[in-house]
Design an enzyme around this catalytic site. Structure first.
Site, mmCIF file in Angstrom:
data_model
loop_
_atom_site.group_PDB
_atom_site.id
_atom_site.type_symbol
_atom_site.label_atom_id
_atom_site.label_comp_id
_atom_site.label_asym_id
_atom_site.label_seq_id
_atom_site.Cartn_x
_atom_site.Cartn_y
_atom_site.Cartn_z
ATOM 1 N N ASN A 1 75.175 51.129 -67.251
ATOM 2 C CA ASN A 1 76.026 50.991 -66.061
ATOM 3 C C ASN A 1 77.459 50.795 -66.547
ATOM 4 O OD1 ASN A 1 77.288 50.340 -63.692
ATOM 5 N ND2 ASN A 1 76.236 48.366 -63.395
ATOM 6 N N TRP A 2 78.231 51.880 -66.470
ATOM 7 C CA TRP A 2 79.610 51.811 -66.983
ATOM 8 C C TRP A 2 80.520 51.024 -66.049
ATOM 9 C CZ3 TRP A 2 81.143 57.417 -68.997
ATOM 10 C CH2 TRP A 2 80.345 57.732 -70.096
ATOM 11 N N LYS A 3 80.072 50.775 -64.822
ATOM 12 C CA LYS A 3 80.913 50.113 -63.811
ATOM 13 C C LYS A 3 82.217 50.915 -63.656
ATOM 14 C CE LYS A 3 78.472 45.928 -64.823
ATOM 15 N NZ LYS A 3 78.431 44.471 -64.861
ATOM 16 N N HIS B 1 73.514 46.208 -56.558
ATOM 17 C CA HIS B 1 73.985 45.489 -57.757
ATOM 18 C C HIS B 1 74.694 44.206 -57.295
ATOM 19 C CE1 HIS B 1 76.344 44.448 -61.272
ATOM 20 N NE2 HIS B 1 75.477 45.169 -61.967
ATOM 21 N N GLU C 1 77.357 42.863 -58.110
ATOM 22 C CA GLU C 1 78.797 43.004 -57.828
ATOM 23 C C GLU C 1 79.020 43.634 -56.455
ATOM 24 O OE1 GLU C 1 79.681 45.012 -61.489
ATOM 25 O OE2 GLU C 1 79.288 43.134 -62.554
ATOM 26 N N GLU D 1 68.249 41.058 -62.456
ATOM 27 C CA GLU D 1 69.500 40.724 -63.130
ATOM 28 C C GLU D 1 69.986 39.366 -62.636
ATOM 29 O OE1 GLU D 1 71.827 44.335 -64.536
ATOM 30 O OE2 GLU D 1 72.131 44.293 -62.390
ATOM 31 N N GLY E 1 77.506 39.825 -67.409
ATOM 32 C CA GLY E 1 78.872 39.810 -67.927
ATOM 33 C C GLY E 1 79.314 38.469 -68.478
ATOM 34 N N SER F 1 73.846 40.749 -69.803
ATOM 35 C CA SER F 1 74.300 40.458 -71.172
ATOM 36 C C SER F 1 73.361 40.962 -72.265
ATOM 37 C CB SER F 1 74.570 38.956 -71.341
ATOM 38 O OG SER F 1 75.635 38.559 -70.505
HETATM 39 P P1 PGA Z 1 76.215 43.178 -68.456
HETATM 40 O O1 PGA Z 1 76.029 43.827 -67.014
HETATM 41 O O2 PGA Z 1 75.246 43.867 -69.384
HETATM 42 O O3 PGA Z 1 77.660 43.445 -68.803
HETATM 43 O O4 PGA Z 1 75.921 41.717 -68.333
HETATM 44 C C1 PGA Z 1 74.737 44.176 -66.554
HETATM 45 C C2 PGA Z 1 74.859 44.754 -65.177
HETATM 46 O O5 PGA Z 1 75.760 44.367 -64.437
HETATM 47 O O6 PGA Z 1 74.072 45.623 -64.791
#
Ligand code: PGA
Length: 254
Positions: free
Chosen positions: A6-8, A89, A91, A176, A182, A214
């Site tokens: 997931n590049w966001k 997700h 976010e 998650e 993050g 993470s």
């Molecule tokens: P992260 O993000 O690996 O940077 O913790 C995971 C995600 O948001 O899917």
């Protein structure tokens, strides 16, 4: 084994080219790269030359088309060769206010269009510390899959809704924990495995459950070889193709 990058809101055209040139994902796992929308077509074209790599979108709209400024339809995603979409997700839930109800609409249209859907769930730190993790996850699952599954009143088990036929192998859950995303604070793999077993036990049909939060090339191997963990959803550590390749390798070795 399903491993998703997931590049966001990261990446560029030039970076994508270099990324795929050095990506090494031999080993049998299905690898899905989820770049930002404008990079989907370009990444999809490159990915097609590497048979185990597919592209996924980070989001979609819940209607087929219409006056929804700034949104992207599943129809267009399919046209671009996208095979997967993330839904819910943390976010999107936290920053963009997405509710379980809205997420369920996205999951429905994506499944109807033949896309694989990765439904993200996870407890926050307060919920974890109060011991309500499983309750929170169960509620997120039940509400985010409203209309797709039906809870049997007697057993509490989730069965496919006969009025909504879909390919069950296309539905994936990503566990998650919000406190692990993050933050560099990765969840204990043993604990993740047992949470995944509990998630699987909610369903009347087999379902893949991925872990995210993470993950990196140092800790990925701790998640490998556990029967509850069907793959990973990787954010930050997926931006570097070398580190992501090492993660894929660590998971494929088991
Ligand atoms: P992260 O993000 O690996 O940077 O913790 C995971 C995600 O948001 O899917």
């Amino acid at each position: 084994m399903l491993i998703i990058a997931n590049w966001k809101m990261n990446g560029s055209l030039a970076e994508s080219k270099a990324y795929f040139e050095s990506l090494d994902v031999a080993g049998g796992a299905t690898v899905v790269i989820c770049p930002p929308f404008p990079l989907l077509q370009y990444c999809g074209e490159i990915a097609r030359s590497v048979s185990t790599v597919q592209v996924g979108a980070q989001n979609c709209h819940w209607e087929r088309s219409g006056a929804f400024t700034g949104e992207v339809s599943v129809k267009l995603l399919c046209e671009l060769g996208v095979r997967w979409v993330l839904a819910g997700h943390s976010e999107r839930r936290r920053i963009f206010g997405e509710s379980n109800e809205l997420i369920s609409k996205k999951v429905r249209i994506a499944l109807q269009s033949g896309l694989g859907v990765v439904v993200c769930i996870g407890e926050d730190l307060q919920e974890r510390e109060s011991g309500s993790t499983m309750q929170v996850l169960e509620q997120q699952i039940t509400e985010s899959l409203a209309g797709i599954v039906i809870k049997d009143a007697a057993s509490g088990i989730l069965f496919p809704n006969p009025e909504f036929p879909f390919d069950q192998s296309q539905l994936v859950i990503a566990y998650e924990p919000v406190w692990a995303i993050g933050t560099g604070r990765v969840a204990d793999a043993e604990e993740v495995n047992s949470i995944h077993q509990n998630i699987k036990a909610l369903f009347s049909f087999p379902i893949q459950v991925l872990y995210g939060g993470s993950c990196n090339d140092k800790n990925a191997s701790s998640f490998a070889g556990r029967n509850g963990i069907d793959g990973l959803l990787v954010g930050g550590a997926s931006l570097d193709s070398h580190s992501f390749s090492r993660i894929v390798k660590a998971m494929s070795l088991q």
